[in-house]
Motif scaffolding. Structure first.
Motif, PDB file in Angstrom:
ATOM      1  N   MET A   1     -34.651 -27.955  47.152  1.00 42.67           N
ATOM      2  CA  MET A   1     -34.122 -27.010  46.182  1.00 42.67           C
ATOM      3  C   MET A   1     -35.204 -26.699  45.156  1.00 42.67           C
ATOM      4  N   ASN A   2     -35.309 -25.453  44.772  1.00 39.38           N
ATOM      5  CA  ASN A   2     -36.251 -25.012  43.761  1.00 39.38           C
ATOM      6  C   ASN A   2     -35.594 -25.186  42.388  1.00 39.38           C
ATOM      7  N   TYR A   3     -36.015 -26.179  41.611  1.00 38.11           N
ATOM      8  CA  TYR A   3     -35.433 -26.447  40.297  1.00 38.11           C
ATOM      9  C   TYR A   3     -36.099 -25.547  39.265  1.00 38.11           C
ATOM     10  N   ASN A   4     -35.470 -24.430  38.972  1.00 40.99           N
ATOM     11  CA  ASN A   4     -36.067 -23.486  38.039  1.00 40.99           C
ATOM     12  C   ASN A   4     -35.249 -23.298  36.771  1.00 40.99           C
ATOM     13  N   CYS A   5     -34.212 -24.137  36.589  1.00 41.21           N
ATOM     14  CA  CYS A   5     -33.389 -23.941  35.398  1.00 41.21           C
ATOM     15  C   CYS A   5     -32.668 -25.230  35.004  1.00 41.21           C
ATOM     16  N   LEU A   6     -32.183 -25.227  33.780  1.00 39.52           N
ATOM     17  CA  LEU A   6     -31.300 -26.264  33.274  1.00 39.52           C
ATOM     18  C   LEU A   6     -29.895 -25.674  33.292  1.00 39.52           C
ATOM     19  N   ILE A   7     -28.959 -26.417  33.851  1.00 44.25           N
ATOM     20  CA  ILE A   7     -27.570 -25.970  33.960  1.00 44.25           C
ATOM     21  C   ILE A   7     -26.718 -26.896  33.108  1.00 44.25           C
ATOM     22  N   CYS A   8     -25.971 -26.332  32.191  1.00 45.23           N
ATOM     23  CA  CYS A   8     -25.042 -27.100  31.363  1.00 45.23           C
ATOM     24  C   CYS A   8     -23.633 -26.617  31.679  1.00 45.23           C
ATOM     25  N   ILE A   9     -22.787 -27.536  32.111  1.00 42.25           N
ATOM     26  CA  ILE A   9     -21.406 -27.197  32.446  1.00 42.25           C
ATOM     27  C   ILE A   9     -20.501 -27.949  31.486  1.00 42.25           C
ATOM     28  N   GLY A  28     -31.269 -27.257  38.415  1.00 40.58           N
ATOM     29  CA  GLY A  28     -30.867 -26.568  39.627  1.00 40.58           C
ATOM     30  C   GLY A  28     -31.595 -25.253  39.778  1.00 40.58           C
ATOM     31  N   SER A  29     -31.020 -24.403  40.593  1.00 42.13           N
ATOM     32  CA  SER A  29     -31.631 -23.097  40.822  1.00 42.13           C
ATOM     33  C   SER A  29     -30.675 -21.994  40.394  1.00 42.13           C
ATOM     34  N   PHE A  30     -31.263 -20.855  40.049  1.00 39.01           N
ATOM     35  CA  PHE A  30     -30.503 -19.699  39.571  1.00 39.01           C
ATOM     36  C   PHE A  30     -31.160 -18.449  40.109  1.00 39.01           C
ATOM     37  N   LEU A  31     -30.348 -17.585  40.689  1.00 38.78           N
ATOM     38  CA  LEU A  31     -30.891 -16.311  41.146  1.00 38.78           C
ATOM     39  C   LEU A  31     -29.792 -15.272  41.189  1.00 38.78           C
ATOM     40  N   ARG A  32     -30.223 -14.033  41.179  1.00 34.52           N
ATOM     41  CA  ARG A  32     -29.310 -12.905  41.320  1.00 34.52           C
ATOM     42  C   ARG A  32     -29.554 -12.284  42.683  1.00 34.52           C
ATOM     43  N   ARG A  33     -28.473 -12.088  43.404  1.00 30.63           N
ATOM     44  CA  ARG A  33     -28.548 -11.409  44.691  1.00 30.63           C
ATOM     45  C   ARG A  33     -27.471 -10.328  44.681  1.00 30.63           C
ATOM     46  N   GLY A  34     -27.910  -9.078  44.736  1.00 28.71           N
ATOM     47  CA  GLY A  34     -26.946  -7.973  44.656  1.00 28.71           C
ATOM     48  C   GLY A  34     -26.247  -7.974  43.315  1.00 28.71           C
ATOM     49  N   ASN A  35     -24.921  -7.974  43.341  1.00 30.03           N
ATOM     50  CA  ASN A  35     -24.131  -7.947  42.106  1.00 30.03           C
ATOM     51  C   ASN A  35     -23.553  -9.316  41.753  1.00 30.03           C
ATOM     52  N   SER A  36     -24.188 -10.382  42.242  1.00 33.92           N
ATOM     53  CA  SER A  36     -23.698 -11.733  41.960  1.00 33.92           C
ATOM     54  C   SER A  36     -24.850 -12.636  41.523  1.00 33.92           C
ATOM     55  N   THR A  40     -26.934 -23.108  41.548  1.00 37.57           N
ATOM     56  CA  THR A  40     -26.839 -24.171  42.546  1.00 37.57           C
ATOM     57  C   THR A  40     -27.441 -25.458  42.011  1.00 37.57           C
ATOM     58  N   TYR A  41     -26.745 -26.568  42.266  1.00 32.50           N
ATOM     59  CA  TYR A  41     -27.238 -27.879  41.839  1.00 32.50           C
ATOM     60  C   TYR A  41     -26.746 -28.954  42.801  1.00 32.50           C
ATOM     61  N   GLU A  42     -27.447 -30.081  42.783  1.00 37.42           N
ATOM     62  CA  GLU A  42     -27.084 -31.219  43.617  1.00 37.42           C
ATOM     63  C   GLU A  42     -26.190 -32.156  42.818  1.00 37.42           C
ATOM     64  N   GLU A 135     -17.269 -23.442  31.118  1.00 39.91           N
ATOM     65  CA  GLU A 135     -18.354 -22.645  30.576  1.00 39.91           C
ATOM     66  C   GLU A 135     -19.653 -23.170  31.184  1.00 39.91           C
ATOM     67  N   VAL A 136     -20.419 -22.272  31.792  1.00 40.04           N
ATOM     68  CA  VAL A 136     -21.678 -22.632  32.427  1.00 40.04           C
ATOM     69  C   VAL A 136     -22.792 -21.902  31.688  1.00 40.04           C
ATOM     70  N   THR A 137     -23.783 -22.656  31.237  1.00 35.59           N
ATOM     71  CA  THR A 137     -24.936 -22.078  30.556  1.00 35.59           C
ATOM     72  C   THR A 137     -26.174 -22.358  31.397  1.00 35.59           C
ATOM     73  N   VAL A 138     -26.958 -21.307  31.651  1.00 41.32           N
ATOM     74  CA  VAL A 138     -28.164 -21.410  32.454  1.00 41.32           C
ATOM     75  C   VAL A 138     -29.362 -21.064  31.571  1.00 41.32           C
ATOM     76  N   THR A 139     -30.320 -22.000  31.504  1.00 43.20           N
ATOM     77  CA  THR A 139     -31.546 -21.784  30.754  1.00 43.20           C
ATOM     78  C   THR A 139     -32.715 -21.882  31.731  1.00 43.20           C
TER      79      THR A 139
END
Length: 141
Positions: A1-9, A28-36, A40-42, A135-139
């Motif tokens: 997995m490409n860890y490119n962000c901090l995820i706070c749930i 975890g990882s964060f990306l935009r594909r299309g309109n979504s 993702t995290y382990e 609430e999910v925050t992605v940095t």
């Protein structure tokens, strides 16, 4: 997995007036594909789902959230405005079939991260079991 962000749930589970708060910080990882947006995290021993990978898919138009867990305890919850979905949920001690209905979905995510908020109810087909606020925050790094 490409860890490119901090995820706070930050989640709150309300069962018959009793509330339980759950907080998780992970990479975890964060990306935009299309309109979504895909977050993702382990999972770890702390969450009780070690060996699983979870993806939260949030529609940019705030219409739908899918929480997908893959691995030994797989599950799929679809939270969609105006629709009650019946979903499979693996607890680690057994599988459940639950009704899922959205209360609210807000998406303030951009390609640079941000926040998503959603609330939903779970039912067993005859009664409401819980109301859940997430609430999910992605940095991004």
């Amino acid at each position: 997995m490409n860890y490119n962000c901090l995820i706070c749930i930050d989640g709150t589970l309300d069962q018959q007036g009793e509330q339980e708060r759950i907080q998780l910080k992970t990479r975890g990882s964060f990306l935009r594909r299309g309109n979504s947006f895909f977050i993702t995290y382990e999972e770890t021993e702390t969450t009780g789902y070690a060996g699983c990978t979870t993806t939260v898919k949030v529609a940019a138009d705030e219409s739908r959230v899918a929480m997908l867990r893959f691995g030994p305890a797989s599950s799929q919850l679809i939270i969609e405005k105006g629709v009650r979905h019946v979903c499979h949920y693996e607890t680690g001690v057994g599988a459940l079939t639950l009704g899922v209905a959205a209360d609210e979905i807000r998406c303030q995510l951009t390609d640079a991260g941000g926040q998503a908020f959603f609330s939903y109810t779970l039912d067993d087909g005859t009664q409401e079991l819980s109301r859940n606020l997430v609430e999910v925050t992605v940095t991004l790094d």
